[in-house]
Design a protein around this motif. Structure first.
Motif, PDB file in Angstrom:
ATOM      1  N   GLN A 282       0.963  -0.933  -0.064  1.00  0.00           N
ATOM      2  CA  GLN A 282      -0.361  -0.232   0.111  1.00  0.00           C
ATOM      3  C   GLN A 282       1.021   1.455  -0.215  1.00  0.00           C
ATOM      4  O   GLN A 282       0.709   2.365  -0.760  1.00  0.00           O
ATOM      5  N   TYR A 283       2.067   1.660   1.349  1.00  0.00           N
ATOM      6  CA  TYR A 283       3.020   2.920   1.005  1.00  0.00           C
ATOM      7  C   TYR A 283       4.278   2.611  -0.060  1.00  0.00           C
ATOM      8  O   TYR A 283       4.033   3.969  -0.527  1.00  0.00           O
ATOM      9  N   LEU A 284       4.050   1.440  -0.676  1.00  0.00           N
ATOM     10  CA  LEU A 284       5.148   1.073  -1.770  1.00  0.00           C
ATOM     11  C   LEU A 284       5.054   1.844  -3.206  1.00  0.00           C
ATOM     12  O   LEU A 284       5.311   2.358  -3.815  1.00  0.00           O
ATOM     13  N   THR A 285       3.670   1.269  -3.072  1.00  0.00           N
ATOM     14  CA  THR A 285       3.274   1.699  -4.278  1.00  0.00           C
ATOM     15  C   THR A 285       3.341   3.135  -4.923  1.00  0.00           C
ATOM     16  O   THR A 285       3.130   4.215  -5.798  1.00  0.00           O
ATOM     17  N   PRO A 286       2.322   4.456  -3.938  1.00  0.00           N
ATOM     18  CA  PRO A 286       2.503   5.786  -4.322  1.00  0.00           C
ATOM     19  C   PRO A 286       4.201   6.272  -3.884  1.00  0.00           C
ATOM     20  O   PRO A 286       4.480   6.931  -5.098  1.00  0.00           O
ATOM     21  N   ALA A 287       4.906   5.679  -3.636  1.00  0.00           N
ATOM     22  CA  ALA A 287       6.754   6.623  -3.188  1.00  0.00           C
ATOM     23  C   ALA A 287       6.836   5.656  -4.654  1.00  0.00           C
ATOM     24  O   ALA A 287       7.913   6.545  -4.937  1.00  0.00           O
ATOM     25  N   ARG A 288       6.809   4.360  -5.378  1.00  0.00           N
ATOM     26  CA  ARG A 288       6.817   3.851  -7.095  1.00  0.00           C
ATOM     27  C   ARG A 288       6.451   5.000  -8.015  1.00  0.00           C
ATOM     28  O   ARG A 288       7.094   5.296  -8.450  1.00  0.00           O
ATOM     29  N   ASP A 289       5.382   5.035  -7.303  1.00  0.00           N
ATOM     30  CA  ASP A 289       4.567   6.469  -8.518  1.00  0.00           C
ATOM     31  C   ASP A 289       5.529   7.690  -8.588  1.00  0.00           C
ATOM     32  O   ASP A 289       5.262   8.568  -9.309  1.00  0.00           O
ATOM     33  N   ALA A 290       5.643   8.120  -7.189  1.00  0.00           N
ATOM     34  CA  ALA A 290       6.312   9.335  -7.222  1.00  0.00           C
ATOM     35  C   ALA A 290       8.112   9.414  -7.885  1.00  0.00           C
ATOM     36  O   ALA A 290       7.746  10.559  -8.515  1.00  0.00           O
ATOM     37  N   VAL A 291       8.653   8.375  -7.563  1.00  0.00           N
ATOM     38  CA  VAL A 291       9.806   8.162  -9.028  1.00  0.00           C
ATOM     39  C   VAL A 291       9.156   7.688 -10.227  1.00  0.00           C
ATOM     40  O   VAL A 291      10.416   8.717 -10.409  1.00  0.00           O
ATOM     41  N   ARG A 292       8.518   7.851 -10.566  1.00  0.00           N
ATOM     42  CA  ARG A 292       8.172   8.035 -11.842  1.00  0.00           C
ATOM     43  C   ARG A 292       7.613   8.778 -12.258  1.00  0.00           C
ATOM     44  O   ARG A 292       7.945   8.910 -13.309  1.00  0.00           O
ATOM     45  N   GLU A 293       6.996   9.527 -11.562  1.00  0.00           N
ATOM     46  CA  GLU A 293       6.741  11.007 -12.420  1.00  0.00           C
ATOM     47  C   GLU A 293       7.789  12.068 -12.246  1.00  0.00           C
ATOM     48  O   GLU A 293       7.147  12.834 -13.320  1.00  0.00           O
ATOM     49  N   SER A 294       8.422  11.756 -11.350  1.00  0.00           N
ATOM     50  CA  SER A 294       9.746  12.964 -10.720  1.00  0.00           C
ATOM     51  C   SER A 294      10.816  11.975 -12.280  1.00  0.00           C
ATOM     52  O   SER A 294      11.199  13.100 -12.918  1.00  0.00           O
ATOM     53  N   VAL A 295      10.390  10.929 -12.317  1.00  0.00           N
ATOM     54  CA  VAL A 295      11.666  10.906 -13.466  1.00  0.00           C
ATOM     55  C   VAL A 295      11.269  11.395 -15.353  1.00  0.00           C
ATOM     56  O   VAL A 295      11.520  11.690 -15.807  1.00  0.00           O
ATOM     57  N   ARG A 296      10.133  10.941 -15.685  1.00  0.00           N
ATOM     58  CA  ARG A 296       9.134  11.523 -16.383  1.00  0.00           C
ATOM     59  C   ARG A 296       9.400  12.989 -16.459  1.00  0.00           C
ATOM     60  O   ARG A 296       9.787  13.094 -18.059  1.00  0.00           O
ATOM     61  N   HIS A 297       9.274  13.882 -15.513  1.00  0.00           N
ATOM     62  CA  HIS A 297       9.516  15.248 -15.613  1.00  0.00           C
ATOM     63  C   HIS A 297      10.754  15.449 -16.045  1.00  0.00           C
ATOM     64  O   HIS A 297      11.437  16.113 -16.653  1.00  0.00           O
ATOM     65  N   LYS A 298      11.645  15.189 -15.001  1.00  0.00           N
ATOM     66  CA  LYS A 298      13.203  14.796 -15.477  1.00  0.00           C
ATOM     67  C   LYS A 298      13.904  15.013 -16.926  1.00  0.00           C
ATOM     68  O   LYS A 298      14.270  16.061 -17.909  1.00  0.00           O
ATOM     69  N   ILE A 299      12.978  13.919 -17.456  1.00  0.00           N
ATOM     70  CA  ILE A 299      12.850  13.295 -18.894  1.00  0.00           C
ATOM     71  C   ILE A 299      12.263  14.136 -20.046  1.00  0.00           C
ATOM     72  O   ILE A 299      13.351  14.600 -20.691  1.00  0.00           O
ATOM     73  N   VAL A 300      11.756  15.013 -20.018  1.00  0.00           N
ATOM     74  CA  VAL A 300      10.669  16.092 -20.799  1.00  0.00           C
ATOM     75  C   VAL A 300      11.271  17.148 -20.147  1.00  0.00           C
ATOM     76  O   VAL A 300      11.158  18.025 -21.407  1.00  0.00           O
ATOM     77  N   GLU A 301      11.254  17.237 -19.302  1.00  0.00           N
ATOM     78  CA  GLU A 301      11.581  18.803 -19.022  1.00  0.00           C
ATOM     79  C   GLU A 301      12.950  19.086 -18.815  1.00  0.00           C
ATOM     80  O   GLU A 301      12.855  20.806 -18.952  1.00  0.00           O
ATOM     81  N   VAL A 302      14.051  18.310 -18.376  1.00  0.00           N
ATOM     82  CA  VAL A 302      14.915  18.737 -17.947  1.00  0.00           C
ATOM     83  C   VAL A 302      16.230  18.108 -18.753  1.00  0.00           C
ATOM     84  O   VAL A 302      17.013  19.100 -19.189  1.00  0.00           O
ATOM     85  N   LEU A 303      15.839  16.818 -19.166  1.00  0.00           N
ATOM     86  CA  LEU A 303      16.926  16.215 -19.608  1.00  0.00           C
ATOM     87  C   LEU A 303      16.969  16.611 -21.186  1.00  0.00           C
ATOM     88  O   LEU A 303      17.605  16.887 -22.610  1.00  0.00           O
ATOM     89  N   GLY A 304      15.487  16.185 -21.932  1.00  0.00           N
ATOM     90  CA  GLY A 304      15.150  16.482 -23.082  1.00  0.00           C
ATOM     91  C   GLY A 304      15.335  15.237 -23.592  1.00  0.00           C
ATOM     92  O   GLY A 304      15.793  15.516 -25.284  1.00  0.00           O
ATOM     93  N   CYS A 305      15.631  13.739 -23.286  1.00  0.00           N
ATOM     94  CA  CYS A 305      15.715  13.144 -23.993  1.00  0.00           C
ATOM     95  C   CYS A 305      14.407  12.079 -24.485  1.00  0.00           C
ATOM     96  O   CYS A 305      14.844  10.238 -24.015  1.00  0.00           O
ATOM     97  N   ASN A 306      13.317  12.839 -24.320  1.00  0.00           N
ATOM     98  CA  ASN A 306      12.033  12.119 -24.609  1.00  0.00           C
ATOM     99  C   ASN A 306      12.150  11.448 -25.647  1.00  0.00           C
ATOM    100  O   ASN A 306      12.942  12.372 -26.992  1.00  0.00           O
ATOM    101  N   ASN A 307      11.127  11.011 -26.188  1.00  0.00           N
ATOM    102  CA  ASN A 307      11.368  10.292 -28.030  1.00  0.00           C
ATOM    103  C   ASN A 307      12.496  10.082 -28.446  1.00  0.00           C
ATOM    104  O   ASN A 307      12.906  10.226 -29.845  1.00  0.00           O
ATOM    105  N   LYS A 308      13.500   9.345 -28.279  1.00  0.00           N
ATOM    106  CA  LYS A 308      14.312   9.787 -28.706  1.00  0.00           C
ATOM    107  C   LYS A 308      14.955   7.717 -29.032  1.00  0.00           C
ATOM    108  O   LYS A 308      16.216   7.380 -29.350  1.00  0.00           O
ATOM    109  N   ILE A 309      14.248   6.632 -28.544  1.00  0.00           N
ATOM    110  CA  ILE A 309      14.484   5.265 -28.600  1.00  0.00           C
ATOM    111  C   ILE A 309      13.682   5.417 -29.817  1.00  0.00           C
ATOM    112  O   ILE A 309      12.715   5.720 -30.528  1.00  0.00           O
TER     113      ILE A 309
END
Ligand code: G3H
Ligand code: 13P
Ligand code: NA
Ligand code: ZN
Length: 309
Positions: A282-309
Motif C-alpha cells: 500500500q505505501y510503496l505504491t505511491p512511493a514508486r509512483d513518485a519515482v515514476r512521475e519525477s523521472v518523467r518530469h526530468k526526462i521531458v522538462e530537464v534532460l530532453g531525452c524523450n522520444n529518442k528511442i
C-alpha cells in the motif's frame, strides 16, 4: 536491451540533450524509473553505488535490472557502477554483468588517477564495457561555502586532454560547482559554465558527465516537512541550469537525491493519511509512483531525452 553508453552519448551529444543516470537501490525505484523511460521513450542509465551493492546485494540488483530489460525490451538501459573506488569493484561489476563502470580516481594525484583509470579501461574495453572517469573534486556537503570559493576543487581544463588520451575513458565527470546530497548551495546557486565550455573546446564531441545534479525538488521537501519530517536548508541545482548543461557537452546527468526525496515524501504523506494501513504494497505504491512521475518530469522538462528511442 542492455547497452553500453556509447550510442546513447553519441546521439545525446549531437542532439543537444542528456541522458538521466538514476541511482537504484530496490525494486520499486527500478520499476518507477523504467516505467518513466518507457512512457517517454527515453534511453536510461541505472546506476549502482557501492552502498547500493552493500544494501541490496549485487545479484539482486543485476537480476532486477535483467527483469526490467525483459519487461521493457524497447528501452536502451545501461547498467552502470557509480563511483567505483578502485579496480577491484570495477572488475567485480564488469565480470558481474554491468555494461558500464565509473572509476572515480579524482581524490588521487593526477598520475595515480590516470594509472588506476587506465587499468580499468583496459580491462573493461576488452569485455565491451564503457568507462567513466573523473577529474576535479565535487564540493563536500558540509563545507560548501569554503570550497565553493576554492578553484582547486573545480576541474582544471588544462588537464582534460592528457587525462582522456592517456586513459582512453569513454566519458568524463567534471566538477563545475555541483555537489552530492540535498544541501548544495548556501547562497545563489552557481555553476561554472566557463569551465564546461573550455573543457568541451579541448575535447570536441566528447561526452561530459555532471554529478550532484538533483534539483532537490521543493515540493518534495515541503511535503516531507508537512508530514512530520524535518529537512532545513535543502537546495539543489535549478532546472534552468541543468537544461542549459544538457544542451552543451553534458551527456549524462546524475540524480539520486531527488529519488530519495520523492520516495520519502510519498511515504510520509501516505503514513499520516492512512494510520491504520500496514501492508507495504500500500505505501510503496505511491512511493514508486513518485519515482515514476519525477523521472518523467526530468526526462521531458530537464534532460530532453524523450522520444529518442
Ligand atoms: O554519489 C552518491 C550517490 O548519491 C550514491 O549514494 O553511496 O549513499 O548509495 P550512496
Ligand atoms: P545528487 O545527490 O545530486 O542526486 O547526485 C547524485 C550523484 O551524483 C550520484 O553519482
Ligand atoms: Na548534451
Ligand atoms: Zn556522483
Amino acid at each position: 536491451p542492455l547497452v553500453t553508453t556509447t550510442e546513447m552519448f553519441k546521439k545525446a551529444y549531437e542532439g543537444g540533450y542528456a541522458i538521466g543516470a538514476f541511482n537504484v537501490n530496490n525494486m520499486e525505484i527500478i520499476q518507477g524509473i523504467v516505467e518513466a523511460a518507457q512512457q517517454e521513450k527515453a534511453p536510461v542509465i541505472l546506476q549502482v553505488s557501492a552502498g547500493a551493492r552493500k544494501y541490496a546485494k549485487h545479484v539482486y540488483l543485476t537480476k532486477l535490472v535483467e527483469a526490467a530489460i525483459i519487461d521493457a525490451p524497447e528501452v536502451p538501459i545501461a547498467l552502470h557502477l557509480d563511483h567505483g573506488a578502485d579496480f577491484e569493484i570495477c572488475k567485480a561489476c564488469i565480470d558481474g554483468g554491468f555494461s558500464s563502470v565509473m572509476i572515480d580516481g579524482s581524490h588521487h594525484s593526477f598520475e595515480d588517477n590516470i594509472a588506476v583509470t587506465k587499468k580499468v579501461v583496459d580491462y573493461a574495453h576488452e569485455r565491451g564495457v564503457t568507462v567513466e572517469g573523473e577529474l576535479g573534486r565535487l564540493a563536500g556537503v558540509e563545507d560548501d561555502v569554503k570550497v565553493a570559493a576554492d578553484d582547486a576543487l573545480y576541474t582544471d581544463p588544462a588537464e582534460v586532454e592528457e587525462f582522456v588520451s592517456r586513459t582512453g575513458v569513454d566519458s568524463l565527470a567534471i566538477a563545475i560547482g555541483t555537489s552530492h546530497g540535498a544541501f548544495k548551495f548556501k547562497g545563489e546557486p552557481h555553476l561554472r559554465f566557463d569551465i564546461l565550455e573550455e573543457v568541451s573546446k579541448r575535447l570536441p564531441g566528447f561526452p561530459i558527465v555532471l554529478h550532484g545534479a538533483s534539483s532537490v525538488i521543493p515540493e518534495y521537501v515541503e511535503m516531507i516537512n508537512q508530514y512530520g519530517g524535518k529537512i532545513d536548508g535543502a537546495q539543489g541545482v535549478p532546472e534552468a541550469l541543468l537544461r542549459k548543461a544538457a544542451t552543451m557537452a553534458v551527456c549524462k546527468i546524475n540524480i539520486d537525491s531527488d529519488i530519495r526525496l520523492g520516495v520519502t515524501a510519498a511515504l510520509r504523506k501516505y503514513m499520516v493519511e492512512h494510520p491504520d494501513h500496514f501492508d507495504p504494497r500500500q505505501y510503496l505504491t505511491p512511493a514508486r509512483d513518485a519515482v515514476r512521475e519525477s523521472v518523467r518530469h526530468k526526462i521531458v522538462e530537464v534532460l530532453g531525452c524523450n522520444n529518442k528511442i
